[in-house]
Design a protein around this motif. Structure first.
Motif, PDB file in Angstrom:
ATOM      1  N   GLN A  91      53.309  59.225   0.886  1.00 44.78           N
ATOM      2  CA  GLN A  91      54.049  60.011   0.148  1.00 44.78           C
ATOM      3  C   GLN A  91      54.546  61.318   1.195  1.00 44.78           C
ATOM      4  OE1 GLN A  91      52.503  61.780  -3.733  1.00 44.78           O
ATOM      5  NE2 GLN A  91      50.456  60.898  -2.780  1.00 44.78           N
ATOM      6  N   THR A  92      55.770  61.406   1.081  1.00 47.89           N
ATOM      7  CA  THR A  92      56.371  62.503   1.887  1.00 47.89           C
ATOM      8  C   THR A  92      57.261  63.466   1.169  1.00 47.89           C
ATOM      9  OG1 THR A  92      56.980  60.690   3.582  1.00 47.89           O
ATOM     10  CG2 THR A  92      57.845  62.665   4.127  1.00 47.89           C
ATOM     11  N   THR A  93      56.880  64.640   1.503  1.00 54.09           N
ATOM     12  CA  THR A  93      57.456  65.943   0.759  1.00 54.09           C
ATOM     13  C   THR A  93      58.068  66.954   1.760  1.00 54.09           C
ATOM     14  OG1 THR A  93      55.703  65.836  -1.197  1.00 54.09           O
ATOM     15  CG2 THR A  93      57.236  67.676  -0.873  1.00 54.09           C
ATOM     16  N   ASN A  94      59.407  66.906   1.666  1.00 50.38           N
ATOM     17  CA  ASN A  94      60.320  67.883   2.358  1.00 50.38           C
ATOM     18  C   ASN A  94      60.808  68.940   1.816  1.00 50.38           C
ATOM     19  OD1 ASN A  94      60.304  66.565   5.433  1.00 50.38           O
ATOM     20  ND2 ASN A  94      60.685  64.910   4.062  1.00 50.38           N
ATOM     21  N   PHE A  95      60.892  70.106   2.264  1.00 50.95           N
ATOM     22  CA  PHE A  95      61.667  71.129   1.638  1.00 50.95           C
ATOM     23  C   PHE A  95      62.527  71.892   3.111  1.00 50.95           C
ATOM     24  CE2 PHE A  95      57.293  72.184   1.992  1.00 50.95           C
ATOM     25  CZ  PHE A  95      57.225  73.275   2.686  1.00 50.95           C
ATOM     26  N   GLU A 145      57.220  69.780   6.187  1.00 48.91           N
ATOM     27  CA  GLU A 145      56.918  68.389   5.659  1.00 48.91           C
ATOM     28  C   GLU A 145      55.419  68.263   5.234  1.00 48.91           C
ATOM     29  OE1 GLU A 145      58.651  64.163   7.088  1.00 48.91           O
ATOM     30  OE2 GLU A 145      56.746  64.622   7.939  1.00 48.91           O
ATOM     31  N   TYR A 146      55.099  67.623   4.345  1.00 47.89           N
ATOM     32  CA  TYR A 146      53.521  67.141   3.885  1.00 47.89           C
ATOM     33  C   TYR A 146      53.788  65.916   3.740  1.00 47.89           C
ATOM     34  CZ  TYR A 146      49.176  66.836   1.949  1.00 47.89           C
ATOM     35  OH  TYR A 146      47.756  66.404   1.695  1.00 47.89           O
ATOM     36  N   TYR A 147      53.099  65.081   4.785  1.00 45.21           N
ATOM     37  CA  TYR A 147      52.923  63.418   4.804  1.00 45.21           C
ATOM     38  C   TYR A 147      51.625  62.932   4.583  1.00 45.21           C
ATOM     39  CZ  TYR A 147      53.380  59.010   6.799  1.00 45.21           C
ATOM     40  OH  TYR A 147      53.237  57.521   6.839  1.00 45.21           O
ATOM     41  N   TYR A 158      45.194  59.924   5.882  1.00 43.97           N
ATOM     42  CA  TYR A 158      45.791  60.494   6.831  1.00 43.97           C
ATOM     43  C   TYR A 158      46.801  61.394   6.119  1.00 43.97           C
ATOM     44  CZ  TYR A 158      48.968  61.854  10.849  1.00 43.97           C
ATOM     45  OH  TYR A 158      49.530  62.463  11.784  1.00 43.97           O
ATOM     46  N   HIS A 159      46.637  62.917   6.264  1.00 42.73           N
ATOM     47  CA  HIS A 159      47.313  63.929   5.897  1.00 42.73           C
ATOM     48  C   HIS A 159      47.870  64.748   6.807  1.00 42.73           C
ATOM     49  CE1 HIS A 159      45.655  63.284   1.726  1.00 42.73           C
ATOM     50  NE2 HIS A 159      44.522  62.776   2.569  1.00 42.73           N
ATOM     51  N   LYS A 160      49.156  65.512   6.795  1.00 38.34           N
ATOM     52  CA  LYS A 160      49.571  65.967   7.933  1.00 38.34           C
ATOM     53  C   LYS A 160      50.610  67.064   7.341  1.00 38.34           C
ATOM     54  CE  LYS A 160      50.308  67.122  12.307  1.00 38.34           C
ATOM     55  NZ  LYS A 160      49.118  67.730  13.271  1.00 38.34           N
ATOM     56  N   TRP A 161      50.585  68.368   7.755  1.00 38.37           N
ATOM     57  CA  TRP A 161      51.591  69.209   7.619  1.00 38.37           C
ATOM     58  C   TRP A 161      52.275  69.627   8.907  1.00 38.37           C
ATOM     59  CZ3 TRP A 161      53.725  71.901   3.578  1.00 38.37           C
ATOM     60  CH2 TRP A 161      53.051  71.804   2.246  1.00 38.37           C
ATOM     61  N   ALA A 162      53.712  69.504   8.880  1.00 40.25           N
ATOM     62  CA  ALA A 162      54.421  69.684  10.063  1.00 40.25           C
ATOM     63  C   ALA A 162      55.783  70.465   9.579  1.00 40.25           C
ATOM     64  CB  ALA A 162      54.867  68.531  10.701  1.00 40.25           C
ATOM     65  N   VAL A 163      56.171  71.113  10.738  1.00 37.67           N
ATOM     66  CA  VAL A 163      57.427  72.109  10.679  1.00 37.67           C
ATOM     67  C   VAL A 163      58.306  71.591  11.750  1.00 37.67           C
ATOM     68  CG1 VAL A 163      58.775  74.402  10.684  1.00 37.67           C
ATOM     69  CG2 VAL A 163      56.366  74.104   9.717  1.00 37.67           C
ATOM     70  N   TYR A 164      59.647  71.163  11.259  1.00 42.46           N
ATOM     71  CA  TYR A 164      60.764  70.764  12.339  1.00 42.46           C
ATOM     72  C   TYR A 164      61.846  71.940  12.300  1.00 42.46           C
ATOM     73  CZ  TYR A 164      58.016  66.567  11.286  1.00 42.46           C
ATOM     74  OH  TYR A 164      57.117  65.486  11.191  1.00 42.46           O
ATOM     75  N   PRO A 165      61.861  72.546  13.441  1.00 41.41           N
ATOM     76  CA  PRO A 165      63.306  73.427  13.689  1.00 41.41           C
ATOM     77  C   PRO A 165      64.309  72.321  14.284  1.00 41.41           C
ATOM     78  CG  PRO A 165      61.532  73.743  15.384  1.00 41.41           C
ATOM     79  CD  PRO A 165      60.950  72.545  14.450  1.00 41.41           C
ATOM     80  N   PRO A 169      51.777  57.972  14.050  1.00 44.36           N
ATOM     81  CA  PRO A 169      53.378  58.352  14.046  1.00 44.36           C
ATOM     82  C   PRO A 169      53.728  59.093  15.512  1.00 44.36           C
ATOM     83  CG  PRO A 169      52.612  59.967  12.574  1.00 44.36           C
ATOM     84  CD  PRO A 169      51.518  59.082  12.674  1.00 44.36           C
ATOM     85  N   MET A 170      54.852  58.647  15.968  1.00 39.54           N
ATOM     86  CA  MET A 170      55.377  59.431  17.350  1.00 39.54           C
ATOM     87  C   MET A 170      56.014  60.533  17.021  1.00 39.54           C
ATOM     88  SD  MET A 170      57.786  56.566  18.908  1.00 39.54           S
ATOM     89  CE  MET A 170      58.837  55.631  18.251  1.00 39.54           C
ATOM     90  N   THR A 171      56.089  61.607  17.681  1.00 40.53           N
ATOM     91  CA  THR A 171      56.850  63.010  17.557  1.00 40.53           C
ATOM     92  C   THR A 171      57.999  63.083  18.650  1.00 40.53           C
ATOM     93  OG1 THR A 171      54.793  63.932  16.618  1.00 40.53           O
ATOM     94  CG2 THR A 171      56.627  65.357  17.255  1.00 40.53           C
TER      95      THR A 171
END
Length: 758
Positions: free
Chosen positions: A454-458, A479-481, A486-493, A544-546
């Motif tokens: 599941q991937t949620t983006n706003f 993003e919440y993935y 495996y659970h991960k919060w991330a912010v992508y500027p 996953p790679m960043t």
């Protein structure tokens, strides 16, 4: 359930937003009912108060961001008489210009279309102009001709970008890159309006890496047109296929139907030499492997565009890809083993997309893909000590992927803009493989695995456009993935700045961040035996790679491009061979590295001599550093410079005949412990248009010297391996296309297409 409520609330909030802007639209044509591009439209009030201005697009349409109950439009163009039109509605309708009469004596006017146009931070290329002289047959081949784009074994890359995504009409899809490539290969290039290249994609595209957005043309009239083509290809084996594309359009409805069938046969041949150290002994293993495969591939697409009214549109599309009864056979013969592997496959992909565009800046859509794959295998191996291994296998994969999204834009005062949106993607993967009739010294494991992703983006974005052409956009995506445990919060500027000093000098700076997730099968604890020596292992827990990308671009005179780039990828993963220390086995496995870092520059220089010769030189130079502390028992930290150059020559003989000669060279490089030798590719082609451009014939011979696949070797901490996969890469192809257009009604009311394709 809580996540669903949050998403529903966001969607409701977006759907009930009120637009802060309105528009006035119309279309400019000439007396021959052809669209007029580049006309200047000035909008005034009856008292001559200035309201705004616009330039007509290639299809003649224009958009003014102002709306007035009573206005005057002044239309000007160098080749046409000035015309004034009074209006009171948001739709100015179709405006016809009359040509001026010029009697020029001994005066020659020469014009050159710009190679690239910069619009809101996007590098826009007119594919029809780029490909009119090129030996290309479809939209995918036209993309490979874009400046800075390189194709290598079916994979597209963009100079200065760590990864590249291809999109159609600016919206996400659950189709894989391979499935989208198949669709583009079956799309006529004359159906494409333009290609937009972005090093930092805006968040409403719902991807965060470099993007090439293929914008298809919209129809505005009553017409029926189509294209029929057939192709032949020889790459050791002969292959071929047929394709048909048909379009029926009215001002309200456009229906596209496409079907293609291809008979595919391939041959791969690899020489291998392994000096394998085991228990204080060194075993020299030689191996020749032939892999031939054959299958029929069927592709179908049906797309319906419905213009509800002047500002609202609904698009629905179905895409199917079917490869039944595929068969491949691998025969390996060498000093250590002889093996025979037969594999039978049956793959199906069904995709449906729905998209609604409103007149208030709101777009909502959804996408569903169902993919199934079944394969049966049988392998028999005889080792050098006369022992035998064998097995039969039944395996498969079932994937269901859903996605929904909603995006809202507002144009504010002083050319400011804001945007926000949300997207949700759910994927359910079921993989299985069961071994039977196992004999000998192999230990296969039956696998049954289920993954739910599941991937949620706003996101929120802010943009500003200046009258000079300079633009700025910044955004942040949360993003919440989740996948398994495996659970991960991330912010992508992300940020993009385009500074237009003048049409002759454009500067662009972009920053992007992204994550790349491994394939579902790569994360399973499975082992697939390729032959008696080589095996493919899955990697449970593969991260996953960043990616972090910084790009700077300078465009001179709208055609000369100079770029600098810096890329850093944490947890980079790649498949690199490894000689096992506990048995005689060559293992291929994806592993996470500490990082992969690249810094470099690229230059794109186009030139032309008259109307008969065009050439484009592309140069790329960069240094890569690759580090991994946990690659089996052989950690590495390596650096390497790479230089690549492409010279693309096009010769035009008369109006309808053109030839091309393209050469590409790349210096040695590295991939983990692998050393890749230099490679060279020379391709020659011919294109002939005849029968009033209704027919075209192209002939191409790619990789003339069979030298595009580099030799590979490993000489690292006791690992010793040589591989040469560069056999049978030379390809001869022919393509014949017939285009037709039937009934076409003129002088109809124009449809507002100002928001289409984004």
């Amino acid at each position: 359930m809580k996540q669903i409520k949050i998403i529903s609330g966001l969607l409701l909030s977006i759907c009930t937003s009120v637009s802060l802007w309105s528009q006035t639209t119309g279309k400019i044509i000439d007396t021959k009912q052809q669209p007029v591009e580049g006309a200047t439209i000035v909008m005034q009030q009856p008292d001559s108060t200035y309201l705004g201005a616009a330039i007509s697009a290639p299809d003649g349409t224009f958009v003014l961001e102002q709306e007035s109950d009573n206005y005057l439009l002044i239309i000007q163009h160098l080749l046409y008489h000035v015309k004034q039109v009074k209006g009171q509605t948001a739709d100015a309708g179709i405006i016809t210009l009359e040509q001026k009469d010029y009697n020029l004596d001994e005066v020659v006017i020469k014009g050159e279309r710009p190679l690239v146009k910069v619009e809101n931070g996007r590098l826009g290329y007119d594919l029809s102009v780029l490909s009119e002289k090129q030996v290309v047959n479809n939209a995918y081949e036209a993309i490979t001709k874009l400046p800075g784009v390189q194709e290598n074994n079916g994979t597209l890359s963009l100079a200065g970008a760590s990864s590249l995504t291809i999109m159609m009409n600016g919206k996400p899809t659950t189709m894989t890159p391979e499935q989208l490539e198949t669709l583009l290969r079956n799309t006529p290039v004359n159906r494409v309006e333009k290609a937009e290249v972005m090093y930092s994609a805006p968040p409403e595209l719902h991807v965060r890496e470099a993007v090439i957005n293929v914008v298809t043309k919209r129809s505005h009239d009553y017409s029926f047109q189509g294209e029929l083509s057939t192709n032949y290809q020889n790459r050791y084996f002969s292959s071929g296929g047929v394709n048909g594309n048909f379009r029926l359009s009215t001002p309200k409805v456009t229906l596209d139907i496409m079907y293609g069938a291809d008979n595919i046969r391939t041959m791969e041949y690899t020489d291998l030499f392994s000096r394998h150290a085991l228990n204080n002994n060194v075993y020299e293993i030689t191996q020749n492997e032939k892999l031939n495969s054959k299958s029929w591939m069927h592709n179908v697409r049906t797309a319906l565009e419905y213009n509800i009214n002047e500002k609202n549109r609904l698009d629905v599309a179905y895409t199917g890809n079917f490869t039944p009864n595929g068969h491949s056979r691998s025969i390996a013969d060498g000093s250590f083993q002889q093996s025979d592997l037969d594999k039978f496959t049956d793959n199906k992909m069904n995709n449906i997309t729905v998209r609604y565009s409103s007149g208030i800046g709101l777009e909502v859509g959804g996408d569903y893909t169902r993919y199934t794959s079944d394969n049966n295998q049988a392998m028999f191996t005889q080792l050098s000590d006369k022992s035998e291994n064998s097995y039969t296998l039944i395996g498969g994969q079932r994937i269901d992927r859903y996605s929904v999204y909603a995006d809202q834009k507002h144009n504010l005062a002083n050319n400011w803009g804001i945007g926000y949106g949300v997207s949700y993607r759910y994927a359910k993967d079921y993989d299985f493989q069961t071994y039977n009739n196992v004999t000998g010294n192999i230990k296969p494991e039956n696998t049954v695995a289920r993954l739910n992703e599941q991937t949620t983006n706003f996101y929120f974005s802010l943009s500003k456009n200046w009258a000079t052409g300079t633009s700025l956009s910044v955004s942040a995506t949360g993003e919440y993935y989740t996948i398994g445990n495996y659970h991960k919060w991330a912010v992508y500027p992300q940020a993009s700045l385009t500074y237009l000093k003048s049409p002759q000098h454009t500067f662009q700076l972009s920053l992007s961040t992204d994550k790349t997730y491994p394939g579902y099968w790569d994360m399973q604890s499975s082992v697939t035996y390729l032959n008696g020596y080589s095996e493919l292992q899955g990697t449970p827990g593969l991260r996953p790679m960043t990616n972090y990308n910084l790009n700077g671009t300078y465009i001179l005179k709208q055609k000369y491009i100079f770029g600098l780039f810096y890329m850093h990828t944490s947890d980079y993963f790649a498949q690199t061979p490894y000689q096992a220390i506990d048995r005689l086995a060559l293992i291929y496995k994806n592993t996470n590295w500490n990082y992969m870092r690249m810094v470099g520059a690229n230059v794109i220089l186009p030139f032309s001599i008259g109307n008969w010769y065009d050439v484009r030189l592309t140069l790329v130079g960069m240094q890569a550093r690759q580090k991994c502390n946990q690659f089996f028992d052989v950690p590495f930290d390596r650096k390497k410079w790479l230089f690549a150059g492409t010279l693309d020559n096009t010769f035009k003989v008369g109006k309808n005949l053109s030839f091309e000669l393209t050469g590409n060279i790349q210096t040695p490089f590295i991939q983990g412990t692998l050393d890749l030798a230099s490679s060279f590719n020379l391709t020659a082609g011919m294109k002939w248009n005849f029968a009033k451009d209704r027919c075209s014939l192209t002939v191409r011979c790619s990789d003339i010297f069979n030298s595009s696949m580099p030799d590979m070797k490993v000489r690292f901490k006791g690992q010793y391996l040589d591989m040469n996969p560069g056999f049978y890469t030379r390809t001869v192809s022919l393509n014949f296309t017939y285009r037709f257009g039937g009934y076409k009604k003129q002088k109809i009311k124009g449809v507002d297409t100002s928001r289409f394709g984004h």
